[in-house]
Design a protein around this motif. Structure first.
Motif, PDB file in Angstrom:
ATOM      1  N   ASP A  99     -49.295 -12.085 -24.422  1.00 24.31           N
ATOM      2  CA  ASP A  99     -48.315 -13.026 -23.902  1.00 24.31           C
ATOM      3  C   ASP A  99     -48.667 -13.261 -22.443  1.00 24.31           C
ATOM      4  OD1 ASP A  99     -44.664 -13.294 -23.949  1.00 24.31           O
ATOM      5  OD2 ASP A  99     -46.190 -14.432 -22.891  1.00 24.31           O
ATOM      6  N   GLN A 145     -55.474 -17.403 -27.402  1.00 26.56           N
ATOM      7  CA  GLN A 145     -55.020 -16.728 -28.617  1.00 26.56           C
ATOM      8  C   GLN A 145     -53.766 -15.917 -28.351  1.00 26.56           C
ATOM      9  OE1 GLN A 145     -58.689 -14.574 -29.328  1.00 26.56           O
ATOM     10  NE2 GLN A 145     -59.370 -16.069 -30.852  1.00 26.56           N
ATOM     11  N   ARG A 146     -53.017 -15.644 -29.416  1.00 25.29           N
ATOM     12  CA  ARG A 146     -51.799 -14.848 -29.285  1.00 25.29           C
ATOM     13  C   ARG A 146     -51.998 -13.429 -29.802  1.00 25.29           C
ATOM     14  NH1 ARG A 146     -47.103 -17.534 -28.128  1.00 25.29           N
ATOM     15  NH2 ARG A 146     -46.389 -15.394 -27.739  1.00 25.29           N
ATOM     16  N   GLU A 147     -52.920 -13.277 -30.774  1.00 26.33           N
ATOM     17  CA  GLU A 147     -53.141 -11.937 -31.303  1.00 26.33           C
ATOM     18  C   GLU A 147     -54.485 -11.854 -32.012  1.00 26.33           C
ATOM     19  OE1 GLU A 147     -50.557 -12.474 -35.452  1.00 26.33           O
ATOM     20  OE2 GLU A 147     -50.291 -10.713 -34.221  1.00 26.33           O
ATOM     21  N   SER A 185     -49.626  -7.369 -22.847  1.00 27.29           N
ATOM     22  CA  SER A 185     -50.337  -7.225 -24.109  1.00 27.29           C
ATOM     23  C   SER A 185     -49.904  -5.919 -24.739  1.00 27.29           C
ATOM     24  CB  SER A 185     -51.852  -7.214 -23.894  1.00 27.29           C
ATOM     25  OG  SER A 185     -52.540  -6.974 -25.104  1.00 27.29           O
ATOM     26  N   SER A 193     -51.640  -8.061 -29.313  1.00 24.55           N
ATOM     27  CA  SER A 193     -50.986  -9.320 -28.996  1.00 24.55           C
ATOM     28  C   SER A 193     -51.145  -9.617 -27.515  1.00 24.55           C
ATOM     29  CB  SER A 193     -49.503  -9.256 -29.352  1.00 24.55           C
ATOM     30  OG  SER A 193     -48.845  -8.340 -28.492  1.00 24.55           O
TER      31      SER A 193
END
Lengths: 117, 113
Positions: free
Chosen positions: B67, B54-56, B73, B65
Motif C-alpha cells: 500500500d 502492483q498491490r500484492e 507492506s 501486499s
C-alpha cells in the motif's frame, strides 16, 4: 554463473593490513551493489554500479574504502589499513535493470566475513 | 530521506500458525519493494518483489501486499513451519529502477515445533 559468487567466504586479517573482496555477479546483470552487515545490525549500503554510469559511492564510510568494477562484470571492494570496526559481513548483490526481464530484483551472494584482529 | 521500519523485531509462534510481518516506509515514491529471507551466517534470499504498480505478490505460502499511499507492506506466512525460522527483511528502491535499496532492520522469526 548461476548465482552471485563472492570470495573469500572468510578473511581474517591484522589491523592495518589491506584486504580485497571479490564479487562475480550473475551474467548479464547490469547493476552491482555492495552492502555491509555488522553483527546484529541491518544492511548498510556501500556502493552501487550501474552499467557504464559513474558509481554511487555515497555509502562508503571513509576514504579507506574503494571499489571498482572491471569490464562491467567482476567487482573488487578494497579496504586499506583495516580497522577493527571494519569487521563485518560484506554482501554483494546484482540485478538486471534493462529489458523485459529487468525487474530490478536483487540477488545476493553468500557474503565475505571479514574479521580484523 | 527514505527510512524503512520493521515491526516486530522478533516473533515466536507455534507451528501451524498464520502470521503477518510488517514493513513501513516514509517516502511513498518507491519503484519497488522486495522481501528477503536471511538464515544465520548466510546471504539474503529473495522471496517476493512487488513493483510500485502492483498491490500484492504470492509465492506458495507467502503473500506480500503493498500500500504505497500509506507506506506499508505486509508479508503473510500461512501455516508456518519450523523451517520458516529466519530473519525476514524488507527493502525499498527509490523512484527509478536504478539506485540502491534501503533496508529495514528485519524481523527474526522463530517457529516452534
Amino acid at each position: 554463473g548461476a548465482g552471485v559468487s563472492q570470495s573469500p567466504s572468510n578473511k581474517v586479517t591484522e589491523k592495518g593490513k589491506d584486504v580485497e573482496l571479490r564479487c562475480d555477479p550473475i551474467s548479464g546483470h547490469t547493476a552491482l551493489y555492495w552492502y555491509r552487515q555488522s553483527l546484529g545490525q541491518g544492511l548498510e549500503f556501500l556502493i552501487y554500479f550501474q552499467g557504464n554510469s559513474a558509481p554511487d559511492k555515497s555509502g562508503l564510510p571513509s576514504d579507506r574504502f574503494s571499489a571498482e568494477r572491471t569490464g562491467g562484470s567482476v567487482s573488487t571492494l578494497t579496504i586499506q589499513r583495516t580497522q577493527q570496526e571494519d569487521s563485518a559481513v560484506y554482501l554483494c548483490a546484482s540485478s538486471s535493470t534493462t529489458g523485459r526481464l529487468g525487474t530490478g530484483e536483487l540477488f545476493f551472494g553468500e557474503g565475505s566475513r571479514l574479521t580484523v584482529l | 530521506k527514505q527510512e524503512v521500519t520493521q515491526i516486530p523485531a522478533a516473533l515466536s509462534v507455534p507451528e501451524g500458525e498464520n502470521l503477518v510481518l510488517n514493513c513501513s516506509f516514509t517516502d511513498s515514491a518507491i519503484y519497488n519493494l522486495q522481501w528477503f529471507r536471511q538464515d544465520p551466517g548466510k546471504g539474503l534470499t529473495s522471496l517476493l518483489l512487488i513493483q510500485s504498480s502492483q498491490r500484492e505478490q504470492t509465492s506458495g505460502r507467502l503473500n506480500a501486499s503493498l500500500d504505497k499511499s500509506s507506506g506499508r507492506s505486509t508479508l503473510y506466512i500461512a501455516a508456518s513451519q519450523p523451517g520458516d525460522s529466519a530473519t525476514y527483511l524488507c527493502a525499498v528502491k527509490g523512484s527509478s529502477n536504478t539506485g540502491k535499496l534501503i533496508f529495514g532492520q528485519g524481523t527474526t522469526l522463530q517457529v516452534k515445533p
